[in-house]
Design a protein around this motif. Sequence first.
Motif, mmCIF file in Angstrom:
data_model
loop_
_atom_site.group_PDB
_atom_site.id
_atom_site.type_symbol
_atom_site.label_atom_id
_atom_site.label_comp_id
_atom_site.label_asym_id
_atom_site.label_seq_id
_atom_site.Cartn_x
_atom_site.Cartn_y
_atom_site.Cartn_z
ATOM 1 N N LEU A 164 0.809 -1.058 -0.191
ATOM 2 C CA LEU A 164 0.028 -0.071 0.194
ATOM 3 C C LEU A 164 0.847 0.999 0.094
ATOM 4 O O LEU A 164 2.020 1.235 0.688
ATOM 5 N N ALA A 165 0.407 2.317 -0.605
ATOM 6 C CA ALA A 165 1.076 3.738 -0.816
ATOM 7 C C ALA A 165 0.249 4.780 -0.418
ATOM 8 O O ALA A 165 -0.823 4.495 -0.881
ATOM 9 N N VAL A 172 -0.153 -0.715 -4.821
ATOM 10 C CA VAL A 172 1.075 -0.857 -5.751
ATOM 11 C C VAL A 172 1.606 -2.078 -5.808
ATOM 12 O O VAL A 172 1.512 -2.876 -5.002
ATOM 13 N N ILE A 173 2.433 -2.199 -6.892
ATOM 14 C CA ILE A 173 3.248 -3.533 -7.125
ATOM 15 C C ILE A 173 4.778 -2.809 -7.181
ATOM 16 O O ILE A 173 4.997 -2.119 -8.086
ATOM 17 N N GLU A 174 5.527 -3.052 -6.129
ATOM 18 C CA GLU A 174 7.063 -2.953 -6.399
ATOM 19 C C GLU A 174 7.522 -3.789 -6.948
ATOM 20 O O GLU A 174 7.626 -5.124 -6.854
ATOM 21 N N VAL A 175 8.556 -3.380 -7.842
ATOM 22 C CA VAL A 175 9.241 -4.440 -8.659
ATOM 23 C C VAL A 175 10.561 -4.338 -8.339
ATOM 24 O O VAL A 175 11.301 -3.187 -8.589
ATOM 25 N N ALA A 176 11.196 -5.343 -7.958
ATOM 26 C CA ALA A 176 12.649 -5.411 -7.570
ATOM 27 C C ALA A 176 13.638 -5.809 -8.594
ATOM 28 O O ALA A 176 13.115 -6.739 -9.334
ATOM 29 N N GLU A 177 14.233 -5.089 -9.048
ATOM 30 C CA GLU A 177 15.485 -5.156 -10.141
ATOM 31 C C GLU A 177 16.830 -4.822 -9.777
ATOM 32 O O GLU A 177 16.781 -4.005 -8.851
ATOM 33 N N LEU A 236 7.661 0.950 -9.646
ATOM 34 C CA LEU A 236 6.637 0.971 -8.868
ATOM 35 C C LEU A 236 5.414 1.009 -9.704
ATOM 36 O O LEU A 236 5.362 2.101 -10.449
ATOM 37 N N VAL A 237 4.585 0.168 -9.875
ATOM 38 C CA VAL A 237 3.284 0.012 -10.501
ATOM 39 C C VAL A 237 2.467 0.636 -9.878
ATOM 40 O O VAL A 237 2.030 0.164 -8.807
ATOM 41 N N LEU A 238 1.625 1.771 -10.109
ATOM 42 C CA LEU A 238 0.780 2.444 -9.414
ATOM 43 C C LEU A 238 -0.899 1.986 -9.670
ATOM 44 O O LEU A 238 -1.101 2.032 -10.806
ATOM 45 N N GLY A 239 -1.485 1.693 -8.637
ATOM 46 C CA GLY A 239 -2.831 1.322 -8.936
ATOM 47 C C GLY A 239 -3.666 2.784 -8.876
ATOM 48 O O GLY A 239 -3.421 3.903 -8.844
ATOM 49 N N GLU A 240 -4.996 2.472 -9.098
ATOM 50 C CA GLU A 240 -5.901 3.668 -9.087
ATOM 51 C C GLU A 240 -6.136 4.209 -7.665
ATOM 52 O O GLU A 240 -6.372 3.405 -6.643
ATOM 53 N N ALA A 266 3.972 17.394 -1.417
ATOM 54 C CA ALA A 266 2.540 17.224 -1.959
ATOM 55 C C ALA A 266 2.759 16.605 -3.381
ATOM 56 O O ALA A 266 3.678 16.970 -4.145
ATOM 57 N N GLY A 267 2.204 15.389 -3.686
ATOM 58 C CA GLY A 267 2.323 14.727 -5.029
ATOM 59 C C GLY A 267 3.261 13.503 -4.691
ATOM 60 O O GLY A 267 3.112 12.527 -5.401
ATOM 61 N N GLN A 268 4.221 13.471 -3.681
ATOM 62 C CA GLN A 268 4.940 12.246 -3.571
ATOM 63 C C GLN A 268 4.166 11.134 -3.297
ATOM 64 O O GLN A 268 3.203 11.265 -2.418
ATOM 65 N N VAL A 269 4.592 9.912 -3.535
ATOM 66 C CA VAL A 269 4.161 8.722 -3.406
ATOM 67 C C VAL A 269 5.016 8.101 -2.484
ATOM 68 O O VAL A 269 6.203 7.876 -2.657
ATOM 69 N N VAL A 270 4.491 7.623 -1.166
ATOM 70 C CA VAL A 270 5.329 7.004 -0.364
ATOM 71 C C VAL A 270 4.767 5.722 -0.038
ATOM 72 O O VAL A 270 3.749 5.387 0.146
#
Length: 184
Positions: A29-30, A59-64, A88-92, A149-153
């Motif tokens: 969750l973010a 979100v789906i974090e992608v480890a690379e 980081l794949v962002l959901g709705e 503001a606007g940052q995704v954590v």
Amino acid sequence: APLPAEGLVPGGASLVGGAWHLRGVEAELAFRLGTDLPPRALPYTRDEVAGAIAEVLLVIEVAETRLIDWLDASPSALLADLLCHGGLVLGEPAPFERSWLDLAQTEVVMHFDAQVVAHTVGEHTHPDVGALLVWLANEGAARGQGLRAGQVVTTGSCTGMLFASQGTAVRAEVKGLAPLHARF
């Protein structure tokens, strides 16, 4: 570790090509901030941090990694590699409610194609993510950066890291949020 803005991708993304070889995925969750939490001397409270959050999103974090031997890499090398934080794949987004700060009862399901590969309830390593967000706001303020503001954590994995094969469709689900899809 911070993620450059180009590492944020929309839900439904196809992550293909040589950059996507490890394909470690975690459902998380973010929170997207709606107001700034600037540097200041007085520590931020939970109420102030909660008041700055505008949205919650799956979100789906992608480890690379760009390291050849990432499992045995030094802490400095891992930090330089953004701690294997590839994307980081962002959901709705959904409107933020304070109940999202406690993940002790949050049910998360992750699918690879049609197969359920993770089904957890309250499996976050630190379910009181509100405390994590307060710590982050105060640490950022102490370092003179603050949060904007606007940052995704992101808040950490609810499923543990799973490794998808090339060609896999990944879907994550959390009750109260729109399902999230990505494909490798």
